[in-house]
Write a protein that holds these residues in place. Structure first.
Motif, PDB file in Angstrom:
ATOM      1  N   PHE A 106       0.834  -1.203   0.000  1.00  0.00           N
ATOM      2  CA  PHE A 106       0.000   0.000   0.000  1.00  0.00           C
ATOM      3  C   PHE A 106       0.869   1.254   0.000  1.00  0.00           C
ATOM      4  N   GLY A 107       1.931   1.258   0.814  1.00  0.00           N
ATOM      5  CA  GLY A 107       2.835   2.404   0.864  1.00  0.00           C
ATOM      6  C   GLY A 107       3.533   2.660  -0.459  1.00  0.00           C
ATOM      7  N   LEU A 108       3.912   1.582  -1.144  1.00  0.00           N
ATOM      8  CA  LEU A 108       4.553   1.738  -2.445  1.00  0.00           C
ATOM      9  C   LEU A 108       3.589   2.327  -3.467  1.00  0.00           C
ATOM     10  N   SER A 109       2.351   1.864  -3.461  1.00  0.00           N
ATOM     11  CA  SER A 109       1.389   2.419  -4.429  1.00  0.00           C
ATOM     12  C   SER A 109       1.132   3.897  -4.154  1.00  0.00           C
ATOM     13  N   LYS A 110       1.039   4.270  -2.872  1.00  0.00           N
ATOM     14  CA  LYS A 110       0.848   5.693  -2.547  1.00  0.00           C
ATOM     15  C   LYS A 110       2.089   6.508  -2.919  1.00  0.00           C
ATOM     16  N   ALA A 111       3.269   5.972  -2.651  1.00  0.00           N
ATOM     17  CA  ALA A 111       4.509   6.688  -2.978  1.00  0.00           C
ATOM     18  C   ALA A 111       4.624   6.910  -4.482  1.00  0.00           C
ATOM     19  N   LEU A 112       4.265   5.904  -5.264  1.00  0.00           N
ATOM     20  CA  LEU A 112       4.303   6.062  -6.720  1.00  0.00           C
ATOM     21  C   LEU A 112       3.278   7.087  -7.195  1.00  0.00           C
ATOM     22  N   ASP A 113       2.092   7.093  -6.594  1.00  0.00           N
ATOM     23  CA  ASP A 113       1.085   8.104  -6.926  1.00  0.00           C
ATOM     24  C   ASP A 113       1.587   9.506  -6.603  1.00  0.00           C
ATOM     25  N   TYR A 114       2.172   9.651  -5.405  1.00  0.00           N
ATOM     26  CA  TYR A 114       2.662  10.975  -4.998  1.00  0.00           C
ATOM     27  C   TYR A 114       3.845  11.423  -5.856  1.00  0.00           C
ATOM     28  N   MET A 115       4.678  10.481  -6.281  1.00  0.00           N
ATOM     29  CA  MET A 115       5.787  10.832  -7.162  1.00  0.00           C
ATOM     30  C   MET A 115       5.250  11.297  -8.515  1.00  0.00           C
ATOM     31  N   ALA A 116       4.217  10.627  -8.996  1.00  0.00           N
ATOM     32  CA  ALA A 116       3.655  10.980 -10.302  1.00  0.00           C
ATOM     33  C   ALA A 116       3.086  12.388 -10.323  1.00  0.00           C
ATOM     34  N   ILE A 117       2.500  12.810  -9.208  1.00  0.00           N
ATOM     35  CA  ILE A 117       1.907  14.150  -9.175  1.00  0.00           C
ATOM     36  C   ILE A 117       2.854  15.201  -8.602  1.00  0.00           C
ATOM     37  N   GLY A 118       4.036  14.771  -8.135  1.00  0.00           N
ATOM     38  CA  GLY A 118       4.992  15.720  -7.574  1.00  0.00           C
ATOM     39  C   GLY A 118       4.505  16.313  -6.260  1.00  0.00           C
ATOM     40  N   GLN A 119       4.065  15.467  -5.346  1.00  0.00           N
ATOM     41  CA  GLN A 119       3.491  15.888  -4.061  1.00  0.00           C
ATOM     42  C   GLN A 119       4.376  16.904  -3.342  1.00  0.00           C
ATOM     43  N   THR A 120       3.749  17.957  -2.859  1.00  0.00           N
ATOM     44  CA  THR A 120       4.435  18.967  -2.053  1.00  0.00           C
ATOM     45  C   THR A 120       3.680  19.139  -0.750  1.00  0.00           C
ATOM     46  N   VAL A 138      10.709   0.486   4.945  1.00  0.00           N
ATOM     47  CA  VAL A 138      10.663   0.117   6.358  1.00  0.00           C
ATOM     48  C   VAL A 138       9.825  -1.140   6.574  1.00  0.00           C
ATOM     49  N   PHE A 139       8.692  -1.235   5.907  1.00  0.00           N
ATOM     50  CA  PHE A 139       7.834  -2.390   6.157  1.00  0.00           C
ATOM     51  C   PHE A 139       8.352  -3.661   5.480  1.00  0.00           C
ATOM     52  N   VAL A 140       9.073  -3.550   4.379  1.00  0.00           N
ATOM     53  CA  VAL A 140       9.738  -4.733   3.827  1.00  0.00           C
ATOM     54  C   VAL A 140      10.850  -5.177   4.781  1.00  0.00           C
ATOM     55  N   LEU A 141      11.570  -4.223   5.316  1.00  0.00           N
ATOM     56  CA  LEU A 141      12.603  -4.542   6.313  1.00  0.00           C
ATOM     57  C   LEU A 141      11.982  -5.217   7.531  1.00  0.00           C
ATOM     58  N   LEU A 142      10.851  -4.718   7.981  1.00  0.00           N
ATOM     59  CA  LEU A 142      10.162  -5.334   9.106  1.00  0.00           C
ATOM     60  C   LEU A 142       9.725  -6.759   8.773  1.00  0.00           C
ATOM     61  N   ALA A 143       9.235  -6.974   7.557  1.00  0.00           N
ATOM     62  CA  ALA A 143       8.852  -8.328   7.136  1.00  0.00           C
ATOM     63  C   ALA A 143      10.059  -9.253   7.138  1.00  0.00           C
ATOM     64  N   VAL A 144      11.201  -8.762   6.679  1.00  0.00           N
ATOM     65  CA  VAL A 144      12.430  -9.561   6.704  1.00  0.00           C
ATOM     66  C   VAL A 144      12.803  -9.907   8.143  1.00  0.00           C
ATOM     67  N   LEU A 145      12.660  -8.961   9.045  1.00  0.00           N
ATOM     68  CA  LEU A 145      12.964  -9.233  10.451  1.00  0.00           C
ATOM     69  C   LEU A 145      12.025 -10.286  11.030  1.00  0.00           C
ATOM     70  N   TYR A 146      10.760 -10.242  10.628  1.00  0.00           N
ATOM     71  CA  TYR A 146       9.824 -11.285  11.074  1.00  0.00           C
ATOM     72  C   TYR A 146      10.232 -12.647  10.532  1.00  0.00           C
ATOM     73  N   VAL A 147      10.660 -12.694   9.290  1.00  0.00           N
ATOM     74  CA  VAL A 147      11.105 -13.971   8.707  1.00  0.00           C
ATOM     75  C   VAL A 147      12.341 -14.485   9.449  1.00  0.00           C
ATOM     76  N   LEU A 148      13.286 -13.602   9.724  1.00  0.00           N
ATOM     77  CA  LEU A 148      14.476 -14.007  10.470  1.00  0.00           C
ATOM     78  C   LEU A 148      14.109 -14.494  11.862  1.00  0.00           C
ATOM     79  N   ASP A 149      13.178 -13.815  12.499  1.00  0.00           N
ATOM     80  CA  ASP A 149      12.702 -14.229  13.815  1.00  0.00           C
ATOM     81  C   ASP A 149      12.068 -15.616  13.740  1.00  0.00           C
ATOM     82  N   THR A 150      11.276 -15.852  12.699  1.00  0.00           N
ATOM     83  CA  THR A 150      10.648 -17.157  12.510  1.00  0.00           C
ATOM     84  C   THR A 150      11.705 -18.243  12.330  1.00  0.00           C
TER      85      THR A 150
END
Length: 178
Positions: A106-120, A138-150
């Motif tokens: 979800f964050g990536l889709s919002k970031a791409l939308d904001y990049m496309a419109i040049g969010q200020t 950050v959330f991909v990093l968090l997912a990796v940490l969960y996998v490592l924890d598992t």
């Protein structure tokens, strides 16, 4: 794996501390320039709101996961046998990984939308769209940490290992009052 976690923990701590220090210096310079020279630094409020604070808040999420500092409710797991507790922790880690990946998507889709419109920023021309890419990172990093924890829990059978030291995480079971 422990070395990766220690390096990541140090990097997150240093980066967050640097962001806080730079933010404080920016705010002090803004206040001094405004009061002494009647010339405030343009966009300080927006830069603090859209750049410094998201960096500090978002980098704290994986740092808290690494240091086992998230708030947890462990009434059932603390009373269970270690093998049962490990199964519950593995399930929680898998669930946390999936939720983190959903937030990253979800964050990536919002970031791409904001990049496309040049969010200020709202009332100024301070560019804000690049900081939105920190959310999926950050959330991909968090997912990796969960996998490592598992992986660590599955390999050792120990549900409460500190991933930076390899030792059992500190608990305060003897000091609890219900």
């Amino acid at each position: 794996m422990l070395r990766f976690n220690r390096i990541l923990d140090q990097w997150l701590t240093v980066t967050t501390a640097a962001a806080i220090i730079v933010m404080m210096l920016h705010i002090v310079a803004h206040a001094l320039a405004r009061s002494l020279f009647d010339a405030p630094i343009y966009g300080t409020n927006e830069i603090v709101e859209y750049w410094y604070l998201p960096v500090v808040a978002l980098l704290g999420i994986p740092a808290a996961q690494l240091q086992k500092e998230h708030i947890t409710v462990t009434m059932a797991v603390d009373r269970a046998r270690p093998a049962t507790a490990a199964v519950f922790k593995i399930f929680a880690c898998i669930l946390g990984c999936l939720v983190s990946l959903a937030f990253a998507w979800f964050g990536l889709s919002k970031a791409l939308d904001y990049m496309a419109i040049g969010q200020t920023a709202d009332v100024s021309s301070v560019i804000t769209w690049p900081v939105y890419f920190l959310v999926p990172i950050v959330f991909v990093l968090l997912a990796v940490l969960y996998v490592l924890d598992t992986i660590v829990i599955a390999r050792t059978g120990e549900p409460d290992l500190d991933l930076t030291t390899g030792e059992p995480a500190e608990t305060d079971l003897e000091n609890r009052s219900y």
